[in-house]
Design a protein around this motif. Structure first.
Motif, PDB file in Angstrom:
ATOM      1  N   ALA A 208       0.853  -1.212   0.000  1.00 39.81           N
ATOM      2  CA  ALA A 208       0.000   0.000   0.000  1.00 39.81           C
ATOM      3  C   ALA A 208       0.882   1.253   0.000  1.00 39.81           C
ATOM      4  O   ALA A 208       0.608   2.228  -0.728  1.00 39.81           O
ATOM      5  CB  ALA A 208      -0.929  -0.035   1.213  1.00 39.81           C
ATOM      6  N   SER A 209       1.955   1.236   0.780  1.00 44.39           N
ATOM      7  CA  SER A 209       2.834   2.416   0.837  1.00 44.39           C
ATOM      8  C   SER A 209       3.556   2.629  -0.491  1.00 44.39           C
ATOM      9  O   SER A 209       3.811   3.772  -0.900  1.00 44.39           O
ATOM     10  CB  SER A 209       3.867   2.256   1.957  1.00 44.39           C
ATOM     11  OG  SER A 209       3.206   2.234   3.185  1.00 44.39           O
ATOM     12  N   ALA A 210       3.902   1.535  -1.169  1.00 43.84           N
ATOM     13  CA  ALA A 210       4.586   1.669  -2.466  1.00 43.84           C
ATOM     14  C   ALA A 210       3.647   2.293  -3.494  1.00 43.84           C
ATOM     15  O   ALA A 210       4.051   3.161  -4.291  1.00 43.84           O
ATOM     16  CB  ALA A 210       5.073   0.298  -2.939  1.00 43.84           C
ATOM     17  N   LEU A 211       2.382   1.881  -3.472  1.00 43.57           N
ATOM     18  CA  LEU A 211       1.412   2.471  -4.412  1.00 43.57           C
ATOM     19  C   LEU A 211       1.212   3.953  -4.107  1.00 43.57           C
ATOM     20  O   LEU A 211       1.109   4.786  -5.019  1.00 43.57           O
ATOM     21  CB  LEU A 211       0.076   1.721  -4.333  1.00 43.57           C
ATOM     22  CG  LEU A 211      -0.121   0.709  -5.463  1.00 43.57           C
ATOM     23  CD1 LEU A 211       0.882  -0.420  -5.376  1.00 43.57           C
ATOM     24  CD2 LEU A 211      -1.535   0.157  -5.459  1.00 43.57           C
ATOM     25  N   LYS A 212       1.154   4.255  -2.827  1.00 42.25           N
ATOM     26  CA  LYS A 212       0.983   5.661  -2.410  1.00 42.25           C
ATOM     27  C   LYS A 212       2.177   6.477  -2.929  1.00 42.25           C
ATOM     28  O   LYS A 212       2.007   7.571  -3.490  1.00 42.25           O
ATOM     29  CB  LYS A 212       0.917   5.703  -0.879  1.00 42.25           C
ATOM     30  CG  LYS A 212       0.566   7.032  -0.276  1.00 42.25           C
ATOM     31  CD  LYS A 212       0.063   6.818   1.161  1.00 42.25           C
ATOM     32  CE  LYS A 212      -0.206   8.148   1.833  1.00 42.25           C
ATOM     33  NZ  LYS A 212       0.945   8.687   2.525  1.00 42.25           N
ATOM     34  N   TRP A 213       3.352   5.934  -2.780  1.00 37.99           N
ATOM     35  CA  TRP A 213       4.580   6.620  -3.240  1.00 37.99           C
ATOM     36  C   TRP A 213       4.519   6.859  -4.749  1.00 37.99           C
ATOM     37  O   TRP A 213       4.817   7.974  -5.221  1.00 37.99           O
ATOM     38  CB  TRP A 213       5.789   5.756  -2.871  1.00 37.99           C
ATOM     39  CG  TRP A 213       7.096   6.222  -3.448  1.00 37.99           C
ATOM     40  CD1 TRP A 213       7.854   7.276  -3.043  1.00 37.99           C
ATOM     41  CD2 TRP A 213       7.811   5.611  -4.543  1.00 37.99           C
ATOM     42  NE1 TRP A 213       8.994   7.364  -3.803  1.00 37.99           N
ATOM     43  CE2 TRP A 213       9.001   6.359  -4.732  1.00 37.99           C
ATOM     44  CE3 TRP A 213       7.573   4.518  -5.370  1.00 37.99           C
ATOM     45  CZ2 TRP A 213       9.935   6.038  -5.721  1.00 37.99           C
ATOM     46  CZ3 TRP A 213       8.511   4.192  -6.347  1.00 37.99           C
ATOM     47  CH2 TRP A 213       9.672   4.956  -6.510  1.00 37.99           C
ATOM     48  N   LEU A 214       4.069   5.841  -5.503  1.00 41.17           N
ATOM     49  CA  LEU A 214       3.961   6.035  -6.956  1.00 41.17           C
ATOM     50  C   LEU A 214       2.988   7.168  -7.252  1.00 41.17           C
ATOM     51  O   LEU A 214       3.279   8.083  -8.042  1.00 41.17           O
ATOM     52  CB  LEU A 214       3.481   4.740  -7.632  1.00 41.17           C
ATOM     53  CG  LEU A 214       4.476   3.578  -7.742  1.00 41.17           C
ATOM     54  CD1 LEU A 214       3.801   2.351  -8.354  1.00 41.17           C
ATOM     55  CD2 LEU A 214       5.705   3.955  -8.564  1.00 41.17           C
ATOM     56  N   GLY A 215       1.803   7.103  -6.586  1.00 43.98           N
ATOM     57  CA  GLY A 215       0.760   8.121  -6.824  1.00 43.98           C
ATOM     58  C   GLY A 215       1.239   9.521  -6.481  1.00 43.98           C
ATOM     59  O   GLY A 215       0.962  10.487  -7.200  1.00 43.98           O
ATOM     60  N   GLU A 216       1.979   9.621  -5.389  1.00 47.21           N
ATOM     61  CA  GLU A 216       2.445  10.946  -4.943  1.00 47.21           C
ATOM     62  C   GLU A 216       3.611  11.464  -5.786  1.00 47.21           C
ATOM     63  O   GLU A 216       4.055  12.587  -5.628  1.00 47.21           O
ATOM     64  CB  GLU A 216       2.899  10.858  -3.472  1.00 47.21           C
ATOM     65  CG  GLU A 216       1.731  10.757  -2.512  1.00 47.21           C
ATOM     66  CD  GLU A 216       2.161  10.429  -1.080  1.00 47.21           C
ATOM     67  OE1 GLU A 216       1.285  10.397  -0.220  1.00 47.21           O
ATOM     68  OE2 GLU A 216       3.371  10.200  -0.858  1.00 47.21           O
ATOM     69  N   ASN A 217       4.115  10.587  -6.641  1.00 48.34           N
ATOM     70  CA  ASN A 217       5.283  10.981  -7.440  1.00 48.34           C
ATOM     71  C   ASN A 217       5.002  10.934  -8.933  1.00 48.34           C
ATOM     72  O   ASN A 217       5.855  10.552  -9.737  1.00 48.34           O
ATOM     73  CB  ASN A 217       6.487  10.124  -7.063  1.00 48.34           C
ATOM     74  CG  ASN A 217       7.040  10.502  -5.701  1.00 48.34           C
ATOM     75  OD1 ASN A 217       7.794  11.459  -5.568  1.00 48.34           O
ATOM     76  ND2 ASN A 217       6.619   9.763  -4.692  1.00 48.34           N
ATOM     77  N   GLY A 218       3.778  11.286  -9.264  1.00 48.74           N
ATOM     78  CA  GLY A 218       3.451  11.540 -10.660  1.00 48.74           C
ATOM     79  C   GLY A 218       2.954  10.364 -11.470  1.00 48.74           C
ATOM     80  O   GLY A 218       2.707  10.499 -12.674  1.00 48.74           O
TER      81      GLY A 218
END
Ligand code: F6P
Length: 512
Positions: A208-218
């Motif tokens: 979940a945190s990895a997906l959040k990181w992708l989303g927050e980074n464009g």
């Protein structure tokens, strides 16, 4: 324990124990007699691994005794049951079909594995060809058997040529995931969520945190960058992974035996499908040897004879593994799960208390580093520790050949010194400088370290673990011992549960 098994152990306890020096002095053919090779086809003819068990205390009497024990334990029929897909994991009511992933097993299991591999191969190929856009990095998220195999194989095989830069993240400690984020460009990163159950809290939280990181980074569609590797495909789809990127594997493939299945996806992505297939082929060569060789000539069973001898008859509580190869730095931690999660048991397959020690503690490291850290204890400590050395004749580096020569020389010198002992004092009399010797080791000498060799090394240890389990009468394919702590962590999280005074105080100190 049946009468036959008890009689076999009683006999083994009577077998006289010569020293290693005496064993070598008494048998000029000892090295050939206790060494064997497993080979497979390679580009330049054949390649293989030499297994030298001559520096262990096994001799003709012990081997005969252990062969009787194996017979009393019904080794041949248990091996047949494993390889034919019978439900030998009796506590969970399922088979253990990891060999089918390499082409050996029940026809339906092999057919299923072949079809799943074809699907996985197509996805790997598609990613390499850019069908999912530019992919330079893969963050592989999993834990235990869903991480240790991929981490080992990527570290061993993808150093020179990595088609995709793979980061294996297992720990729930966010420091681990942050380290992977720092090394990856989100625009060209894919995420593999590897979990047999697709419920493991560390993996699902990290995913979940990895997906959040992708989303927050464009990245506009983070879920579109995810591949799921699981035996629970429904849960992966429900979690949001598109069905086309769910790579399933059968429930009957145990977590710590799953590198050969879709859990090996990051390996194939990093080194290419051919090298991944070579890894399966190397494992298959060991499967064939294991399936078709009887008695102590079966090298996996022979290794288990030595393991049982040291654990049960000599009281060794640990076994150490030193890879004289930087690329196998993760091998000891891989083996720790394989051996300790499989055979660290207190009851037999039928639920009766075991009548002796089960798995020793597996530990180890990399040579020559370990020589300068822990070998003191091996040579002069009061614990008897059987040691395995692993090395490759072909170097993994392109530097001055002196590097590899010194590496191998040191590896062989350690085995010789453990066995021979001696005194380093000029007059040979200083007890602080005395080495008792007669300390056992085994050596696995690989022609080279490539995909096939790694597959063979791992499969050898899988079967060695199985052989040990059969000789001890335990089920190596369950792992209920990991559950109680997980439940307690959940109870703490849920709140309201009562714990001992120490745990309660620690929780309060940490503000939990
Ligand atoms: O907790 C132990 C264990 O169940 C291992 O046996 C397994 O390899 C690991 O957790 C990860 O489980 P999963 O692949 O289901 O996430």
């Amino acid at each position: 324990m049946t009468d036959k098994i008890a009689a076999a152990w009683a006999h083994l306890q009577q077998v006289s124990q010569a020293t290693l020096g005496q064993l070598f002095a008494g048998d000029a053919t000892r090295v050939e007699g206790l060494s064997g090779r497993i080979e497979w086809d390679a580009e330049e003819g054949t390649s293989g691994i030499l297994f030298d068990w001559s520096k262990t205390h096994l001799d003709a009497d012990l081997i005969a005794g252990f062969e009787s024990l194996a017979q009393a334990c019904d080794f041949a029929s248990k091996r047949a049951a494993l390889l034919s897909g019978e439900k030998i994991n009796n506590t969970e009511g399922r088979a253990a079909t990891h060999t089918a992933q390499r082409g050996m097993g029940d026809a339906a299991d092999v057919e299923e594995a072949t079809a799943l591999h074809a699907r996985m191969g197509m996805l790997v190929e598609a990613i390499h060809q850019g069908a999912l856009g530019e992919v330079n990095h893969l963050i592989h998220i999993g834990i235990g058997g869903s991480a240790l195999g991929p981490a080992l194989a990527v570290d061993a095989l993808a150093r020179d040529l990595s088609l995709v830069d793979v980061h294996v993240v297992s720990n729930i400690d966010g420091v681990a995931l942050e380290q992977a984020f720092a090394a990856c460009d989100p625009a060209t990163t894919m995420v593999a969520v590897a979990s047999k159950t697709f419920t493991t809290i560390e993996t699902m939280t990290n995913a979940a945190s990895a997906l959040k990181w992708l989303g927050e980074n464009g990245v506009s569609d983070p879920s579109g960058r995810v591949v799921a590797l699981t035996a629970n495909p429904e849960a992966a789809v429900e979690w949001g992974v598109d069905e086309t990127r769910v790579l399933p594997f059968p429930e009957s493939v145990g977590g710590r035996y799953s590198l050969w299945s879709s859990i090996g996806f990051p390996v194939a992505l990093a080194v290419g499908w051919d090298e991944f297939s070579a890894m399966l082929a190397g494992a298959r060569a060991v499967d064939e040897h294991f399936a078709s060789t009887d008695g102590a000539a079966n090298l996996c069973l022979r290794a288990a004879f030595a393991d049982q001898y040291y654990t049960r008859l000599r009281g060794c509580q640990t076994r150490a593994v030193f890879a004289y190869d930087e690329r196998l730095g993760l091998f000891p931690s891989y083996l720790q799960q394989l051996e300790m999660e499989s055979n660290g048991k207190r009851v037999t397959a039928s639920g009766a208390p075991v009548d002796g020690p089960t798995a020793p503690i597996t530990w180890g490291g990399v040579g020559t580093d370990a020589q300068h850290a822990v070998f003191q204890l091996l040579h002069q400590g009061t614990n008897l520790v059987p040691v395995d050395f692993i090395a490759s004749i072909a170097p993994g580096d392109a530097l001055d050949p002196a590097h590899h020569a010194i590496l191998l020389t040191n590896c062989f010198a350690q085995g010789a010194a453990l066995m021979a002992g001696g005194n380093m004092a000029a007059d040979g009399k200083d007890p602080a400088r005395a080495f008792p010797g007669n300390r056992p080791s085994a050596t696995m000498l690989c022609d080279d370290l490539d995909g096939a060799t790694l597959g063979a090394l791992i499969a050898f240890h899988e079967h060695r673990t199985f052989c040990n389990a059969v000789l001890m009468g335990i089920n190596p394919f369950d792992q209920f011992g990991v559950e109680l702590g997980k439940k307690m962590a959940k109870d703490i999280e849920a709140g309201g549960a009562e714990f001992d005074a120490s745990t309660t105080a620690l929780l309060a100190k940490a503000g939990l």
